[in-house]
Design an enzyme around this catalytic site. Structure first.
Site, short mmCIF file in Angstrom:
data_model
loop_
_atom_site.label_atom_id
_atom_site.label_comp_id
_atom_site.label_asym_id
_atom_site.label_seq_id
_atom_site.Cartn_x
_atom_site.Cartn_y
_atom_site.Cartn_z
CB CYS A 140 1.34 1.74 2.61
SG CYS A 140 1.56 1.00 1.13
CB CYS A 143 3.62 -1.12 2.58
SG CYS A 143 3.42 0.46 1.45
CG ASP A 144 2.99 -1.75 6.51
OD1 ASP A 144 3.97 -2.12 6.23
OD2 ASP A 144 2.74 -0.36 6.77
#
Ligand code: NDP
Length: 322
Positions: A140, A143-144
């Site tokens: 992701c 997200c990261d």
């Protein structure tokens, strides 16, 4: 009904942000929800290291910690959180039947499906090792990606997701190398053009991942192989992103619930309703577009509110009918 069959007002299947948010709302509406956690308690967030984009956590929080907090909040309002795996359902009649671990049978007035989707990984031991360590493997980018600012990263995949994520990463990272296993993209032309036209995205066609390289704690590079020439080489990278698709966890519902061609549950637009009355859906099981913890939580809330209204309407109808 046999004594061994339990009756519940609201059964929630799945324990990610969608399931727990549905539980918080359902519990506060006196629906006495029972939540089955499934095979990965806490859901996909438990494989995420730091969550910095969920509103309300200015310092960030780790994925596993956030799931513990969500569980505590659901239990504070007396959600009955249970271990167990729903192995079968029967939504053919007015009472929705589910089986836990193929043995225990439960009859439900409402069901909220929050079973999520699972990111696909390559399955290489080195990839799995650094994924488990939280050391630089992610499925992701949104997200990261932030953790790899001004660094070099590699992303695998050639579909719309991979292009979208590569483009997202290109705005944060010094360099993004895309590994495409064939000599062409699967993505739509417009998405392909976007990555092709981005200066710091390097595209390697006919290229597969041999190994994710690291120092035992974190990723330091990726060994890749050209599947036409057989040539291998090591690319320096601190992040290895996998964007080769997701699989929604919806197989057990397919005989009753309408799914799209890739297996995602089709909800009635603008609601959490499915094609079966009294069965609702929230989170990634119905969402291949946004796939964020916060959107999952939002649809969890919608599912509980829709379930509450459905029950209220049903109860007033039953009162009138006597
Ligand atoms: P897709 O299934 O479309 O693409 C998966 C990609 O991963 C393919 O390029 C595939 O390669 C590659 N791949 C699969 N397995 C491997 C492997 N073992 N090694 C290397 N590469 C591999 O998945 P997406 O998640 O990209 O998209 C899913 C759906 O969601 C699609 O319908 C897409 O259009 C849609 N979507 C739309 C978006 C938008 O419109 N903004 C954004 C994101 C997704 P190959 O091509 O060789 O099979």
């Amino acid at each position: 009904m046999s004594d061994s069959i339990e009756r519940v007002k609201c059964l929630i299947i799945g324990s990610g942000p969608a399931g727990y948010t549905a539980a918080i709302y359902a519990a506060r509406a006196n629906m006495s929800p029972v939540l089955y956690q499934g095979s990965q308690p806490g859901g996909q967030l438990t494989t995420t290291n730091e969550v910095e984009n969920f509103p309300g956590y200015p310092e960030g929080i780790t994925g596993p910690e956030m799931m513990v907090e969500l569980r505590k909040q659901a239990e504070r309002f007396e959600t009955d959180v249970r271990d167990g795996w729903i192995t079968r359902v029967d939504f053919s009649g007015p009472i929705h039947k589910v089986w836990v671990n193929e043995t225990k049978e439960i009859h439900c007035d409402t069901v909220i499906i929050s079973t999520g989707a699972s990111a696909k990984y390559l399955g290489l031991p080195s990839e799995q090792k650094y994924l488990q360590l939280g050391g630089g493997v992610s499925a992701c980018a949104v997200c990261d990606g932030f953790f790899y600012r001004n660094q070099e990263v590699v992303i695998v995949g050639a579909g719309d997701s991979a292009c979208e994520e590569a483009h997202y990463l290109s705005k944060l990272c010094k360099k993004v190398t895309m590994l495409v296993r064939r000599d062409e993209f699967r993505a739509s032309k417009i998405m392909e053009a976007r990555v092709r036209n981005t200066e710091n995205i390097d595209i390697l066609f006919n290229t597969e991942t041999e190994e994710v390289l690291g120092d035992g704690q974190v990723v330091t590079g990726v060994r890749v192989k050209n599947n036409v020439t057989g040539e291998t080489r090591d690319l320096p990278a601190t992040g290895f992103f996998v964007a080769i698709g997701h699989k929604p966890n919806t197989d057990i519902f397919k005989d009753y619930i309408e799914l799209d061609k890739t297996g995602y549950i089709v909800n009635v637009p603008g609601t959490a309703k499915t094609n079966v009355e009294g069965v609702f859906v929230s989170g990634d099981a119905a969402d291949h577009v946004y796939r964020q913890a916060v959107t999952a939580a939002g649809t969890g809330c919608m599912a509980a509110l829709d379930a509450e209204r459905y029950l209220a309407a049903k109860e007033s109808y039953e009162e009138v009918e006597g």
